[in-house]
Write an enzyme that holds these catalytic residues in place. Structure first.
Site, PDB file in Angstrom:
ATOM      1  N   ASN A 119     -27.518  -9.319  37.985  1.00 11.26           N
ATOM      2  CA  ASN A 119     -26.867  -9.722  36.321  1.00 11.26           C
ATOM      3  C   ASN A 119     -26.866 -10.987  36.191  1.00 11.26           C
ATOM      4  O   ASN A 119     -26.418 -12.480  36.709  1.00 11.26           O
ATOM      5  CB  ASN A 119     -25.250  -8.766  36.876  1.00 11.26           C
ATOM      6  CG  ASN A 119     -24.536  -8.385  35.886  1.00 11.26           C
ATOM      7  OD1 ASN A 119     -24.781  -8.158  35.158  1.00 11.26           O
ATOM      8  ND2 ASN A 119     -22.868  -8.796  35.410  1.00 11.26           N
ATOM      9  N   ASP A 126     -18.629  -5.470  44.432  1.00 12.35           N
ATOM     10  CA  ASP A 126     -17.728  -6.907  43.875  1.00 12.35           C
ATOM     11  C   ASP A 126     -17.736  -7.384  42.896  1.00 12.35           C
ATOM     12  O   ASP A 126     -18.676  -8.071  42.659  1.00 12.35           O
ATOM     13  CB  ASP A 126     -17.133  -7.808  44.947  1.00 12.35           C
ATOM     14  CG  ASP A 126     -16.500  -7.777  46.665  1.00 12.35           C
ATOM     15  OD1 ASP A 126     -16.111  -6.951  46.152  1.00 12.35           O
ATOM     16  OD2 ASP A 126     -17.312  -8.219  47.254  1.00 12.35           O
ATOM     17  N   LEU A 127     -17.341  -7.159  41.798  1.00  9.88           N
ATOM     18  CA  LEU A 127     -17.358  -7.135  40.286  1.00  9.88           C
ATOM     19  C   LEU A 127     -17.943  -8.686  39.798  1.00  9.88           C
ATOM     20  O   LEU A 127     -16.646  -9.425  40.024  1.00  9.88           O
ATOM     21  CB  LEU A 127     -16.366  -6.551  38.842  1.00  9.88           C
ATOM     22  CG  LEU A 127     -15.955  -6.658  37.688  1.00  9.88           C
ATOM     23  CD1 LEU A 127     -17.550  -6.415  37.299  1.00  9.88           C
ATOM     24  CD2 LEU A 127     -15.719  -6.428  37.164  1.00  9.88           C
ATOM     25  N   ASP A 128     -18.873  -9.232  39.419  1.00  2.00           N
ATOM     26  CA  ASP A 128     -19.264 -10.735  39.600  1.00  2.00           C
ATOM     27  C   ASP A 128     -19.341 -11.432  40.593  1.00  2.00           C
ATOM     28  O   ASP A 128     -18.399 -12.557  39.835  1.00  2.00           O
ATOM     29  CB  ASP A 128     -18.193 -11.018  37.682  1.00  2.00           C
ATOM     30  CG  ASP A 128     -19.225 -10.373  36.384  1.00  2.00           C
ATOM     31  OD1 ASP A 128     -19.782  -9.868  36.769  1.00  2.00           O
ATOM     32  OD2 ASP A 128     -17.938  -9.964  35.458  1.00  2.00           O
ATOM     33  N   GLU A 129     -19.066 -10.953  42.172  1.00  2.00           N
ATOM     34  CA  GLU A 129     -19.141 -11.876  42.985  1.00  2.00           C
ATOM     35  C   GLU A 129     -20.181 -11.697  43.232  1.00  2.00           C
ATOM     36  O   GLU A 129     -19.750 -11.901  45.270  1.00  2.00           O
ATOM     37  CB  GLU A 129     -17.649 -11.309  43.488  1.00  2.00           C
ATOM     38  CG  GLU A 129     -15.910 -11.927  42.734  1.00  2.00           C
ATOM     39  CD  GLU A 129     -15.289 -10.965  43.212  1.00  2.00           C
ATOM     40  OE1 GLU A 129     -15.405 -11.033  44.646  1.00  2.00           O
ATOM     41  OE2 GLU A 129     -13.751 -11.141  42.450  1.00  2.00           O
TER      42      GLU A 129
END
Length: 283
Positions: free
Chosen positions: A189, A225-228
């Site tokens: 991403n 874990d969103l954007d992690e």
């Protein structure tokens, strides 16, 4: 014809790892083209990437048997990749097309050694762009009522098209935990990265209102874990008080496109090894 392969491995750090690996390659008649290694004192793990030429197809089975034996001795997590294989990509996109357009051009101009097997979007905006490059386009609208079915169609496409890597090129949907798990280690991403962080709608406008001096982008693996997820690549650009939100968006788009392309290249060239929640990225 060259039969080049790439070995990647990680294991507990101890003496003799490089010696035993290179000994096996030598005994099999392989020629090492490039080798990079890293020992992490903090985790106590050793990481190695070796690009080498194999005399012929017959030696591949011998190498597999040899590395399996070494893996038992050293506790290795290892993979052997065909250096001639062009990774097959699925690109997910919504309504911001700068990263998609950049990837299409890099592939078309042979700057990026991959195949874009298909483009998937929850909108139809970029169907003409996909058609101009001869890439299949799949319009898969998503809503709260069909999210599970829509993600199932994505997974079916991944399987049917034998996708090696899924690239979220500004795909503005949060993937479910099940889809994240299904794509673990093979989905990248890209997102804006500011200091401080700005979340929600129009982040570049928020940054302008706060008078930031640096904007940037981060490419990472997709996890629950969103954007992690583990970070692969990052870059920044300096901005100043005279710049408008529109100019920040333009500069941010350039940085995002560059960072994503770098991350994709690192992945398909097998230069990334996971080290817990971090990455070892060989240049």
């Amino acid at each position: 014809m060259r039969h080049d392969h790439i070995l990647t491995l990680s294991c507990p750090d101890r003496t003799g790892i490089v010696y035993r690996v290179t000994e096996l390659l030598y005994e099999t008649g392989c020629n090492i083209l490039d080798a990079q290694q890293f020992g992490d004192e903090e985790s106590g793990r050793f990481f190695l990437r070796v690009h080498f030429d194999v005399p012929g197809p017959a030696e591949i089975d011998v190498l597999h048997e040899g590395f399996e034996s070494l893996a038992e001795v050293f506790g290795m997590d290892w993979q052997l990749h065909d250096g001639r294989h062009r990774a097959r990509l699925m690109v997910l996109v919504s309504r911001q097309g700068h990263c998609l357009n950049d990837l299409l051009f890099r592939v078309h101009s042979r700057q990026l050694p991959v195949q874009i097997a298909c483009i998937v979007s929850n909108h139809e905006d970029f169907a003409p762009l996909a058609q101009s490059y001869g890439v299949p386009f799949h319009h898969l609208p998503v809503s709260s009522g069909n999210r599970i079915a829509q993600e199932r169609r994505i997974i079916d496409l991944v399987d049917r098209e034998e996708i090696d890597l899924v690239v979220l090129a500004r795909y503005m949907q949060i993937l479910s935990p099940d889809l994240c798990d299904a794509l673990a280690g093979r989905a990248i991403n890209i997102h804006h990265s500011f200091l401080p962080s700005f979340k929600g709608a129009k982040p570049y406008h928020q940054a302008h209102q706060r008078g930031v001096k640096i904007i940037g982008a981060t490419a990472h693996y997709v996890t629950r874990d969103l954007d992690e997820g583990p970070i692969i690549e990052q870059d920044v650009a300096r901005v100043d008080h005279a710049m408008t939100p529109k100019e920040l968006v333009r500069m941010g788009s350039d940085v995002e496109s560059l960072v994503l392309a770098r991350a994709v290249r690192r992945h398909v060239e097998h230069r990334i090894l996971l080290n817990g929640h971090r990455t070892v990225v060989f240049r």
